[in-house]
Design an enzyme around this catalytic site. Structure first.
Site, PDB file in Angstrom:
ATOM      1  N   GLY A 109      -3.796  -2.282  -0.642  1.00  0.00           N
ATOM      2  CA  GLY A 109      -4.615  -1.150  -1.041  1.00  0.00           C
ATOM      3  C   GLY A 109      -4.848  -1.087  -2.539  1.00  0.00           C
ATOM      4  O   GLY A 109      -5.970  -0.863  -3.006  1.00  0.00           O
ATOM      5  N   ILE A 110      -3.769  -1.268  -3.323  1.00  0.00           N
ATOM      6  CA  ILE A 110      -3.893  -1.201  -4.781  1.00  0.00           C
ATOM      7  C   ILE A 110      -4.683  -2.396  -5.300  1.00  0.00           C
ATOM      8  O   ILE A 110      -5.581  -2.257  -6.137  1.00  0.00           O
ATOM      9  CB  ILE A 110      -2.500  -1.137  -5.440  1.00  0.00           C
ATOM     10  CG1 ILE A 110      -1.783   0.155  -5.038  1.00  0.00           C
ATOM     11  CG2 ILE A 110      -2.622  -1.222  -6.958  1.00  0.00           C
ATOM     12  CD1 ILE A 110      -0.324   0.209  -5.450  1.00  0.00           C
TER      13      ILE A 110
ATOM     14  N   THR B 270       1.789  -3.660 -12.516  1.00  0.00           N
ATOM     15  CA  THR B 270       1.923  -2.255 -12.137  1.00  0.00           C
ATOM     16  C   THR B 270       2.697  -2.132 -10.829  1.00  0.00           C
ATOM     17  O   THR B 270       2.693  -1.075 -10.197  1.00  0.00           O
ATOM     18  CB  THR B 270       0.536  -1.589 -11.961  1.00  0.00           C
ATOM     19  OG1 THR B 270      -0.214  -2.324 -10.989  1.00  0.00           O
ATOM     20  CG2 THR B 270      -0.221  -1.546 -13.274  1.00  0.00           C
TER      21      THR B 270
ATOM     22  N   ARG C 265       6.421  -3.625  -9.603  1.00  0.00           N
ATOM     23  CA  ARG C 265       7.796  -3.303  -9.941  1.00  0.00           C
ATOM     24  C   ARG C 265       8.276  -4.310 -10.978  1.00  0.00           C
ATOM     25  O   ARG C 265       7.969  -5.502 -10.884  1.00  0.00           O
ATOM     26  CB  ARG C 265       8.715  -3.353  -8.701  1.00  0.00           C
ATOM     27  CG  ARG C 265       8.587  -2.165  -7.765  1.00  0.00           C
ATOM     28  CD  ARG C 265       9.139  -0.896  -8.402  1.00  0.00           C
ATOM     29  NE  ARG C 265       9.190   0.227  -7.480  1.00  0.00           N
ATOM     30  CZ  ARG C 265       8.218   1.122  -7.335  1.00  0.00           C
ATOM     31  NH1 ARG C 265       7.107   1.005  -8.039  1.00  0.00           N
ATOM     32  NH2 ARG C 265       8.351   2.130  -6.487  1.00  0.00           N
TER      33      ARG C 265
ATOM     34  N   ASP D  21       3.416  -1.602 -16.850  1.00  0.00           N
ATOM     35  CA  ASP D  21       3.690  -0.202 -16.530  1.00  0.00           C
ATOM     36  C   ASP D  21       5.064  -0.050 -15.894  1.00  0.00           C
ATOM     37  O   ASP D  21       5.517   1.062 -15.663  1.00  0.00           O
ATOM     38  CB  ASP D  21       2.607   0.338 -15.583  1.00  0.00           C
ATOM     39  CG  ASP D  21       2.701   1.842 -15.375  1.00  0.00           C
ATOM     40  OD1 ASP D  21       2.962   2.565 -16.361  1.00  0.00           O
ATOM     41  OD2 ASP D  21       2.521   2.306 -14.232  1.00  0.00           O
TER      42      ASP D  21
ATOM     43  N   GLU E 287      14.311   0.453 -15.762  1.00  0.00           N
ATOM     44  CA  GLU E 287      13.718   1.720 -16.186  1.00  0.00           C
ATOM     45  C   GLU E 287      14.776   2.822 -16.260  1.00  0.00           C
ATOM     46  O   GLU E 287      15.685   2.862 -15.422  1.00  0.00           O
ATOM     47  CB  GLU E 287      12.607   2.117 -15.202  1.00  0.00           C
ATOM     48  CG  GLU E 287      11.447   1.146 -15.210  1.00  0.00           C
ATOM     49  CD  GLU E 287      10.326   1.544 -14.245  1.00  0.00           C
ATOM     50  OE1 GLU E 287      10.390   2.659 -13.678  1.00  0.00           O
ATOM     51  OE2 GLU E 287       9.405   0.750 -14.054  1.00  0.00           O
TER      52      GLU E 287
ATOM     53  N   HIS F  43       5.634   3.740 -16.835  1.00  0.00           N
ATOM     54  CA  HIS F  43       5.456   3.928 -15.388  1.00  0.00           C
ATOM     55  C   HIS F  43       4.527   5.117 -15.113  1.00  0.00           C
ATOM     56  O   HIS F  43       4.897   6.101 -14.467  1.00  0.00           O
ATOM     57  CB  HIS F  43       6.802   4.133 -14.687  1.00  0.00           C
ATOM     58  CG  HIS F  43       6.765   3.688 -13.250  1.00  0.00           C
ATOM     59  ND1 HIS F  43       7.827   3.067 -12.633  1.00  0.00           N
ATOM     60  CD2 HIS F  43       5.801   3.783 -12.291  1.00  0.00           C
ATOM     61  CE1 HIS F  43       7.519   2.788 -11.367  1.00  0.00           C
ATOM     62  NE2 HIS F  43       6.288   3.225 -11.150  1.00  0.00           N
TER      63      HIS F  43
END
Length: 330
Positions: free
Chosen positions: A166-167, A244, A246, A270, A275, A293
């Site tokens: 989808g992305i 974008t 992981r 991102d 993190e 992120h």
């Protein structure tokens, strides 16, 4: 007949009304108020206030209180628990195999995040090609164009998308508007891909042909650190990496070496493996564009994600299977 208990593990920020209208009439909605993991595990046990829960709404922000949904936590869930419906496209904070062994079905929110994450990826593509970060620093420091060299237009550049879900599809649609040429690699060609997009059967071919490579794949045991030295060596000298997905899918040391050695001209990131910490070496590279992120940090998308999870829980309670099952549970 009594209504099932649904536990909200995470903060509902935008969709309070929808929580009541979608789940309020068909379930008893419980809010997680355990102060820590140890207390939570006890309250899941016999006689505890969460001992009869049927479904869990989970958001990553619950990890600050009760930790990850790892094997230990999964094994402590009551026998009544059938569904974990996660707010997020990525679900690496949940041990989905442990859940599967217990017969617990896990869902996520893939489609709700597509547009916002693709917007972020497209921003990184443009900013790295045009070197807008360096230009903004100059502008803020009153240096105008001092020291800036001409950058690159996106038009005609080859964007290689690793993972046309989808992305990836939403990113391709945006990049096409900038007249970029789209290559993509999946296990199989996507039936939804535009006819102008080119499927390549191997990752190696995509890397060799692309000016910009965007990673759009989940983090799991097979993808952890999978993009490393060998993949960077295949890329064009002076190409760009966009991530974008992981941070853990990329070998961080190999990425730093590729940037320091000039194999990559830039990276637009991102996400990071540790993190909220960002490697100081990346921060020092002003040719890179770094975001904290921000992929789904919009009011509209976050509300959409919350509502989608409520809907998944409702479907699960009514049919026995939530919407948007993770691929490992299909």
């Amino acid at each position: 007949m009594s209504k099932p208990d649904v536990l909200i593990c995470g903060t509902i920020v935008h969709a309070h009304k929808e929580l009541d209208t979608i789940l309020g009439s068909i379930s008893n909605v419980l809010q997680l108020d355990s102060p820590d993991r140890e207390t939570f595990l006890k309250e899941l046990g016999p006689g505890g206030k969460y001992s009869k829960i049927k479904a869990i709404y989970r958001h990553n922000d619950s990890a600050s209180k009760i930790g990850l949904f790892d094997g230990q936590l999964i094994s402590s869930l009551p026998e009544t628990l059938s569904f974990i419906c996660h707010n997020g496209a990525g679900y690496d904070q949940i041990d989905v195999e442990a859940a599967k062994q217990r017969g617990i079905k896990v869902s996520h929110t893939p489609s709700a995040v597509d547009d916002a994450t693709a917007d972020t990826a497209m921003f990184l593509v443009l900013s790295t090609l045009r070197q807008y970060y360096r230009a903004e620093v100059n502008a803020r420091q009153g240096k105008w164009k001092s020291g800036l060299s001409p950058a690159h237009d996106p038009e005609g550049k080859v964007l290689g998308i690793v993972g046309m879900g989808g992305i990836g599809g939403a990113l391709a649609k945006r990049a096409k508007a900038f007249d970029m040429k789209i290559l993509y690699h999946n296990r199989n060609p996507s039936p939804k891909a535009d006819e102008s997009f080119t499927y390549v059967g191997t990752l190696e071919e995509l890397l060799e042909r692309s000016d910009v490579v965007s990673l759009n794949l989940p983090l799991n045991s097979s993808t952890q650190g999978s993009f490393g030295e060998a993949q960077f060596e295949r890329m064009k000298t002076g190409s760009i990496l966009i991530n974008t997905a992981r941070g853990g899918v990329v070998d961080q040391e190999a990425l730093v070496r590729a940037l320091e050695g000039g194999k990559l001209s830039s990276a637009g990131l991102d996400v990071y493996p540790d993190e909220p910490n960002i490697d100081a070496r990346l921060i020092a590279m002003d040719q890179c564009v770094l975001l904290p992120h921000m992929g789904t940090e919009t009011i509209e998308t976050q509300k959409k994600m919350e509502v989608q999870v409520f809907g998944s829980i409702k479907v699960a309670l009514e049919t026995g299977t939530p919407s948007y099952l993770v691929k490992e549970h299909k």
